[in-house]
Design a protein around this motif. Structure first.
Motif, PDB file in Angstrom:
ATOM      1  N   PHE A 229      12.614 -13.999 -12.760  1.00  8.15           N
ATOM      2  CA  PHE A 229      13.896 -14.448 -12.476  1.00  8.15           C
ATOM      3  C   PHE A 229      14.112 -15.580 -11.845  1.00  8.15           C
ATOM      4  O   PHE A 229      14.958 -16.552 -12.120  1.00  8.15           O
ATOM      5  N   PHE A 230      13.349 -15.898 -10.646  1.00  7.85           N
ATOM      6  CA  PHE A 230      13.341 -16.956  -9.990  1.00  7.85           C
ATOM      7  C   PHE A 230      12.704 -18.385 -10.711  1.00  7.85           C
ATOM      8  O   PHE A 230      13.509 -19.253 -10.721  1.00  7.85           O
ATOM      9  N   SER A 231      11.850 -18.057 -11.376  1.00  5.30           N
ATOM     10  CA  SER A 231      10.988 -19.162 -12.103  1.00  5.30           C
ATOM     11  C   SER A 231      11.906 -19.610 -13.009  1.00  5.30           C
ATOM     12  O   SER A 231      11.785 -21.102 -13.362  1.00  5.30           O
ATOM     13  N   ARG A 232      12.760 -18.920 -13.831  1.00  3.64           N
ATOM     14  CA  ARG A 232      13.343 -19.463 -14.972  1.00  3.64           C
ATOM     15  C   ARG A 232      14.646 -20.346 -14.472  1.00  3.64           C
ATOM     16  O   ARG A 232      15.164 -20.959 -15.555  1.00  3.64           O
ATOM     17  N   GLU A 233      14.785 -20.519 -13.223  1.00  2.97           N
ATOM     18  CA  GLU A 233      15.762 -21.480 -12.862  1.00  2.97           C
ATOM     19  C   GLU A 233      15.541 -22.902 -13.197  1.00  2.97           C
ATOM     20  O   GLU A 233      16.211 -23.881 -13.394  1.00  2.97           O
TER      21      GLU A 233
ATOM     22  N   ARG B 104      15.364 -35.063 -14.079  1.00  2.00           N
ATOM     23  CA  ARG B 104      13.952 -35.848 -14.045  1.00  2.00           C
ATOM     24  C   ARG B 104      12.779 -34.857 -14.175  1.00  2.00           C
ATOM     25  O   ARG B 104      11.876 -35.188 -15.100  1.00  2.00           O
ATOM     26  N   LEU B 105      13.054 -33.875 -13.844  1.00  2.00           N
ATOM     27  CA  LEU B 105      11.669 -32.723 -13.749  1.00  2.00           C
ATOM     28  C   LEU B 105      11.825 -32.275 -15.416  1.00  2.00           C
ATOM     29  O   LEU B 105      10.674 -31.981 -15.825  1.00  2.00           O
ATOM     30  N   ASP B 106      13.115 -32.206 -15.764  1.00  2.00           N
ATOM     31  CA  ASP B 106      13.308 -31.700 -17.297  1.00  2.00           C
ATOM     32  C   ASP B 106      12.455 -32.608 -18.149  1.00  2.00           C
ATOM     33  O   ASP B 106      11.890 -32.345 -19.083  1.00  2.00           O
ATOM     34  N   ARG B 107      12.697 -33.969 -17.852  1.00  2.00           N
ATOM     35  CA  ARG B 107      12.020 -35.043 -18.737  1.00  2.00           C
ATOM     36  C   ARG B 107      10.515 -34.923 -18.522  1.00  2.00           C
ATOM     37  O   ARG B 107       9.797 -35.131 -19.541  1.00  2.00           O
TER      38      ARG B 107
ATOM     39  N   HIS C 213      11.161 -25.270 -21.594  1.00  2.00           N
ATOM     40  CA  HIS C 213      11.413 -23.877 -20.757  1.00  2.00           C
ATOM     41  C   HIS C 213      10.865 -22.753 -20.948  1.00  2.00           C
ATOM     42  O   HIS C 213      11.485 -21.814 -20.619  1.00  2.00           O
ATOM     43  N   ASP C 214       9.892 -22.863 -22.023  1.00  2.00           N
ATOM     44  CA  ASP C 214       9.366 -21.472 -22.572  1.00  2.00           C
ATOM     45  C   ASP C 214       8.644 -20.812 -21.484  1.00  2.00           C
ATOM     46  O   ASP C 214       8.109 -21.310 -20.721  1.00  2.00           O
ATOM     47  N   PHE C 215       8.356 -19.665 -21.765  1.00  2.00           N
ATOM     48  CA  PHE C 215       7.315 -18.682 -21.126  1.00  2.00           C
ATOM     49  C   PHE C 215       6.208 -18.633 -21.988  1.00  2.00           C
ATOM     50  O   PHE C 215       6.173 -18.649 -23.204  1.00  2.00           O
ATOM     51  N   TYR C 216       5.071 -18.691 -21.208  1.00  2.00           N
ATOM     52  CA  TYR C 216       3.865 -18.599 -22.222  1.00  2.00           C
ATOM     53  C   TYR C 216       2.831 -17.454 -21.100  1.00  2.00           C
ATOM     54  O   TYR C 216       3.195 -17.288 -20.286  1.00  2.00           O
TER      55      TYR C 216
ATOM     56  N   PRO D  49      13.603 -26.253 -14.620  1.00  4.00           N
ATOM     57  CA  PRO D  49      13.416 -26.698 -15.928  1.00  4.00           C
ATOM     58  C   PRO D  49      12.221 -27.170 -16.568  1.00  4.00           C
ATOM     59  O   PRO D  49      11.757 -28.299 -17.035  1.00  4.00           O
ATOM     60  N   VAL D  50      10.856 -26.198 -16.292  1.00  5.38           N
ATOM     61  CA  VAL D  50       9.647 -26.365 -16.662  1.00  5.38           C
ATOM     62  C   VAL D  50       9.139 -25.194 -17.367  1.00  5.38           C
ATOM     63  O   VAL D  50       9.601 -24.021 -17.115  1.00  5.38           O
ATOM     64  N   PRO D  51       7.885 -25.333 -17.965  1.00  5.15           N
ATOM     65  CA  PRO D  51       7.475 -24.072 -18.793  1.00  5.15           C
ATOM     66  C   PRO D  51       6.640 -23.156 -17.717  1.00  5.15           C
ATOM     67  O   PRO D  51       6.436 -23.504 -16.427  1.00  5.15           O
ATOM     68  N   VAL D  52       6.791 -21.865 -17.770  1.00  2.50           N
ATOM     69  CA  VAL D  52       6.154 -20.772 -16.868  1.00  2.50           C
ATOM     70  C   VAL D  52       5.046 -19.973 -17.688  1.00  2.50           C
ATOM     71  O   VAL D  52       5.201 -19.476 -18.730  1.00  2.50           O
ATOM     72  N   ILE D  53       4.164 -19.746 -17.040  1.00  4.81           N
ATOM     73  CA  ILE D  53       2.846 -19.267 -17.302  1.00  4.81           C
ATOM     74  C   ILE D  53       2.536 -17.982 -16.602  1.00  4.81           C
ATOM     75  O   ILE D  53       2.431 -17.866 -15.411  1.00  4.81           O
TER      76      ILE D  53
END
Length: 406
Positions: free
Chosen positions: A163-167, A238-241, A247-250, A169-173
């Motif tokens: 829940f915290f990580s999805r805030e 900037r982080l999104d770019r 923003h996917d989960f892997y 704008p980067v992929p989550v492993i």
């Protein structure tokens, strides 16, 4: 009044970084979260230390005051940072297993290796912090990689971490803890707190420092240390770019393990998040060429001398699987596994289960993952599985804006 206690660093010696353990510390004196950043757990990864130094300097020079709670920045492996090496004797991010920790603490100080001494100091500091500061606690470990990569988050698979990580704008492993023994964040997760790793880019790339700075500012906002930050939108965009709007989960499904005497060499030109077909030659070792045994997405290929993994393979986790998993964990379906044939407790503390695959033939890793369990092969017929959810301190985070009961 908010107090900012900046700890001065030692003078530079022979051009190498030297300094105190505490990069910076802010205690507002007002009830609120405790946010801890680690930088330089690996000594050849200075970007996290540089980014933290920049943020603390900006807070001080621009007179920015936190609204509540505490913020602390920590240097990790000081001797390795001075030498600019990943580690000197042992990887400091692989010796935090409960068994290893107990063994190191029982040793006389003079018998401990360089990293074991660092382990004891950081462990003692964490224990004191948990006694003297208030929840909710957030622990963030800043890293970089030897290969080209977009920024990403790694987490042990618990709902509060998700829940915290999805805030951001980067992929989550997900699931890397299933393949690694003794990371610092796995130890902290076993205590029940939010803990995530942020990989900001390639070791010496200036963009890695910029990405880490953006991530730190967003963390201050998302933990609600700062209720308002004028640069928040710019940090996010900037982080999104940098993450190419991924923003996917892997999920990790393969680790290429290396021995201490390995001759593994990765072929040039690969990078993280690169989709590859079956049969792609990734590198070689004493046994010859190493090929992809199935298609997948390459993750953290090794382009440095020190390391325990040549590469990982990952795949995207569907949104429906994440939602189903959250529902099953909310309903605590995982607590019923012990009643199934072929499943028993692995220890008297009930921290893990043993699954006899000869009896519980219907059980497999995807089912475990849905229920929040991660597994390790004990032998040909048995798995050891553990679950983060029963230790997660969800109540500490229930009143945060990012926590969801849905």
């Amino acid at each position: 009044m908010t107090s900012i206690d900046m700890v001065k660093t030692h003078a530079e010696q022979t051009g190498a970084l030297a300094g105190e353990r505490i990069l910076g510390s802010i205690n507002t004196g007002k009830p609120g979260p405790t946010v801890v950043f680690f930088g330089g757990i690996h000594g050849n990864e200075p970007a996290g230390v540089e980014a933290l130094s920049e943020v603390f300097r900006t807070l001080q020079e621009e007179g920015i005051t936190l609204d509540r709670g505490s913020l602390i920045g920590i240097r990790g492996n000081l001797p390795a940072l001075i030498r600019k090496e990943r580690f000197l004797d042992h990887d400091l991010n692989r010796i935090w297993s409960r068994r290893r920790l107990e063994s190191v603490l029982a040793k006389p100080e003079e018998e401990r290796s360089c990293e074991e001494k660092e382990l004891v100091l950081i462990y003692g500091w964490i224990q004191e912090l948990l006694k003297t500061h208030s929840p909710p606690f957030y622990f963030i470990d800043l890293h970089t990689t030897s290969s080209k990569t977009k920024p990403f988050i790694t987490i042990n698979d618990s709902i509060i971490n998700r829940f915290f990580s999805r805030e951001f704008p980067v992929p989550v492993i997900l699931g890397i803890e299933e393949y690694l023994e003794g990371p610092l964040l796995s130890y902290i997760n076993e205590l029940g707190y939010v803990a995530l790793g942020f990989e900001s880019g390639t070791h010496q790339d200036p963009a890695a420092v910029r990405n880490a700075v953006d991530f730190i500012w967003l963390t201050l906002c998302y933990t609600e240390l700062l209720s308002a930050h004028p640069g928040k939108q710019e940090n996010f965009e900037r982080l999104d770019r940098a993450a190419e709007s991924d923003h996917d989960f892997y999920e990790v499904f393969y680790r290429h393990e290396l021995s201490e005497t390995h001759t593994f060499k990765m072929k040039d030109g690969f990078e993280s998040f690169q989709p590859l077909p079956k049969g792609t030659v990734l590198g070689s070792d004493e046994g010859g060429p190493i090929e992809m045994q199935k298609k997948g997405i390459l993750f953290m290929p090794l382009y440095q001398k020190q390391g325990e993994e040549g590469f990982f393979l990952i795949r995207k986790t569907p949104a429906w699987a994440l939602k189903l998993s959250a529902k099953l964990r909310k309903w605590k379906i995982h607590e019923t596994l012990i009643r199934l044939p072929g499943v028993s407790w692995a220890d008297k503390e009930h921290n893990a289960l043993i699954v006899n695959l000869n009896v519980a033939r219907f059980m497999n890793r995807p089912i475990f993952h849905l229920l929040g369990y991660r597994s390790r092969q004990r032998d040909q017929t048995h798995l050891i599985i553990s679950n983060r959810e029963h230790k997660a301190r969800n109540e500490d985070y229930r009143n945060t804006f990012w926590f969801s009961e849905d």
